[in-house]
Design a protein around this motif. Structure first.
Motif, PDB file in Angstrom:
ATOM      1  N   ILE A  18      14.521  37.597  29.835  1.00 48.77           N
ATOM      2  CA  ILE A  18      15.101  37.025  31.059  1.00 48.77           C
ATOM      3  C   ILE A  18      14.175  35.939  31.609  1.00 48.77           C
ATOM      4  N   GLU A  19      12.869  36.208  31.598  1.00 49.03           N
ATOM      5  CA  GLU A  19      11.907  35.243  32.132  1.00 49.03           C
ATOM      6  C   GLU A  19      11.837  33.974  31.291  1.00 49.03           C
ATOM      7  N   GLN A  20      12.131  34.065  29.998  1.00 52.58           N
ATOM      8  CA  GLN A  20      12.091  32.888  29.128  1.00 52.58           C
ATOM      9  C   GLN A  20      13.219  31.916  29.455  1.00 52.58           C
ATOM     10  N   LYS A  21      14.290  32.392  30.085  1.00 54.42           N
ATOM     11  CA  LYS A  21      15.421  31.524  30.423  1.00 54.42           C
ATOM     12  C   LYS A  21      15.121  30.647  31.635  1.00 54.42           C
ATOM     13  N   TYR A  22      14.068  30.957  32.358  1.00 57.57           N
ATOM     14  CA  TYR A  22      13.721  30.200  33.562  1.00 57.57           C
ATOM     15  C   TYR A  22      13.238  28.806  33.162  1.00 57.57           C
ATOM     16  N   ASP A  23      13.743  27.778  33.836  1.00 55.81           N
ATOM     17  CA  ASP A  23      13.433  26.387  33.500  1.00 55.81           C
ATOM     18  C   ASP A  23      12.594  25.735  34.609  1.00 55.81           C
ATOM     19  N   PRO A  24      11.307  25.442  34.341  1.00 53.98           N
ATOM     20  CA  PRO A  24      10.444  24.824  35.361  1.00 53.98           C
ATOM     21  C   PRO A  24      10.911  23.430  35.778  1.00 53.98           C
ATOM     22  N   GLU A  25      11.476  22.649  34.840  1.00 54.09           N
ATOM     23  CA  GLU A  25      11.962  21.307  35.192  1.00 54.09           C
ATOM     24  C   GLU A  25      13.161  21.399  36.131  1.00 54.09           C
ATOM     25  N   LEU A  26      14.031  22.351  35.839  1.00 46.31           N
ATOM     26  CA  LEU A  26      15.187  22.573  36.703  1.00 46.31           C
ATOM     27  C   LEU A  26      14.734  23.030  38.087  1.00 46.31           C
ATOM     28  N   GLU A  27      13.687  23.824  38.127  1.00 47.47           N
ATOM     29  CA  GLU A  27      13.140  24.279  39.413  1.00 47.47           C
ATOM     30  C   GLU A  27      12.765  23.094  40.290  1.00 47.47           C
ATOM     31  N   GLU A 118      13.913  40.636  44.550  1.00 45.94           N
ATOM     32  CA  GLU A 118      12.874  41.321  43.784  1.00 45.94           C
ATOM     33  C   GLU A 118      12.352  40.452  42.642  1.00 45.94           C
ATOM     34  N   GLY A 119      12.910  39.269  42.463  1.00 39.81           N
ATOM     35  CA  GLY A 119      12.460  38.367  41.411  1.00 39.81           C
ATOM     36  C   GLY A 119      12.831  38.846  40.017  1.00 39.81           C
ATOM     37  N   LYS A 120      13.913  39.614  39.899  1.00 40.47           N
ATOM     38  CA  LYS A 120      14.295  40.181  38.602  1.00 40.47           C
ATOM     39  C   LYS A 120      14.830  39.127  37.639  1.00 40.47           C
ATOM     40  N   ASP A 121      15.630  38.183  38.147  1.00 36.79           N
ATOM     41  CA  ASP A 121      16.248  37.180  37.269  1.00 36.79           C
ATOM     42  C   ASP A 121      16.358  35.847  38.009  1.00 36.79           C
ATOM     43  N   MET A 122      15.268  35.103  38.016  1.00 34.41           N
ATOM     44  CA  MET A 122      15.266  33.820  38.720  1.00 34.41           C
ATOM     45  C   MET A 122      16.069  32.763  37.968  1.00 34.41           C
TER      46      MET A 122
END
Length: 199
Positions: A18-27, A118-122
Motif C-alpha cells: 500500500i505504501e509503495q503506491k504513494y506518489d511523492p510527485e503527486l503529493e 491513521e495513515g493506513k492508505d495515503m
C-alpha cells in the motif's frame, strides 16, 4: 498515528505494498493545488507521506477545499472547527467525504476516514483528491483555481442519436462478437461416436 504497534508477517507485506503506491510527485502537486484553491495563508508542509498526513489529518483543510469548489453562500459544510479532539477531526473528514460524493466523486474513488486519520492508505487519499481535482477542472464553473494542467479532464457525455430506419438496419447485421462461420468446413472431423485422433 493511532495507538498501533508495528505490523509483522503478511500484515506488514500488505502495508508495504500500500505504501509503495504513494506518489511523492503527486503529493507536491496536490499540496500546491490545495494552497491555491483555499486561497488563504496556509503553511506548506515539509515533503513526505507522514507530513502530508499530519497536514490533512484534522479535516479542516479538506473542508475548506470542498467549500472553495462551490459558489459563496452555497458551501456544503457550514461550520468548520479546528478542534484537537479526535472525534471532531474524524467527523470533519467524514463531512468532506460526503460532500465530495455529492460533488460527483465516485464512491470507488473515495477513501475511508481511517485511511487518512491513521495513515493506513495515503495513496487512497491522493486518489480521492485527484478525482476531486479532475471533476473541478471538468465542471469549469469558475470555482476551480490553479493550473488546469494539474488534473486530467474527465470524458464528457457523447450521446448518439439513431433513426428508426438505422436501428432496423442494425438488426440484420451479425456483430463480430457473435463469431463468423466464413471458411468453416467439416474437413478433418471424425464421425459421431468415433474416438478423437490425436497425432
Amino acid at each position: 498515528m493511532a495507538n498501533r504497534g508495528p505490523s509483522y508477517g503478511l500484515s506488514r507485506e500488505v502495508q508495504e505494498k500500500i505504501e509503495q503506491k504513494y506518489d511523492p510527485e503527486l503529493e507536491s502537486r496536490l499540496v500546491n493545488w490545495i494552497i491555491v484553491q483555499c486561497g488563504e495563508q496556509i503553511e506548506q508542509p515539509p515533503p513526505g507521506r507522514q507530513h502530508f498526513q499530519t497536514w490533512l489529518m484534522d479535516g479542516t483543510l479538506l473542508c475548506k477545499l470542498i467549500n472553495s469548489l462551490h459558489p459563496k453562500g452555497n458551501e456544503p459544510i457550514a461550520k468548520i472547527s479546528e478542534s484537537k479532539m479526535a472525534f471532531r477531526q474524524m467527523e470533519q473528514i467524514s463531512q468532506f467525504l460526503k460532500a465530495a460524493e455529492i460533488y460527483g466523486v465516485r464512491t470507488t474513488d473515495i477513501f475511508q476516514t481511517v485511511d487518512l486519520w491513521e495513515g493506513k492508505d495515503m495513496a487512497a487519499v491522493q486518489r480521492t483528491l485527484m478525482a476531486l481535482g479532475s471533476l473541478a477542472v471538468t465542471k469549469d464553473d469558475g470555482c476551480y483555481k490553479g493550473d488546469p494542467s494539474w488534473f486530467h479532464r474527465k470524458a464528457q457525455q457523447n450521446r448518439r442519436g439513431f433513426s428508426e430506419e438505422q436501428l432496423r438496419q442494425g438488426q440484420n447485421v451479425i456483430g463480430l462478437q457473435m463469431g463468423s462461420n466464413k471458411g468453416a468446413s467439416q474437413s478433418g472431423m471424425t464421425g459421431y461416436g468415433m474416438p478423437r485422433q490425436i497425432i
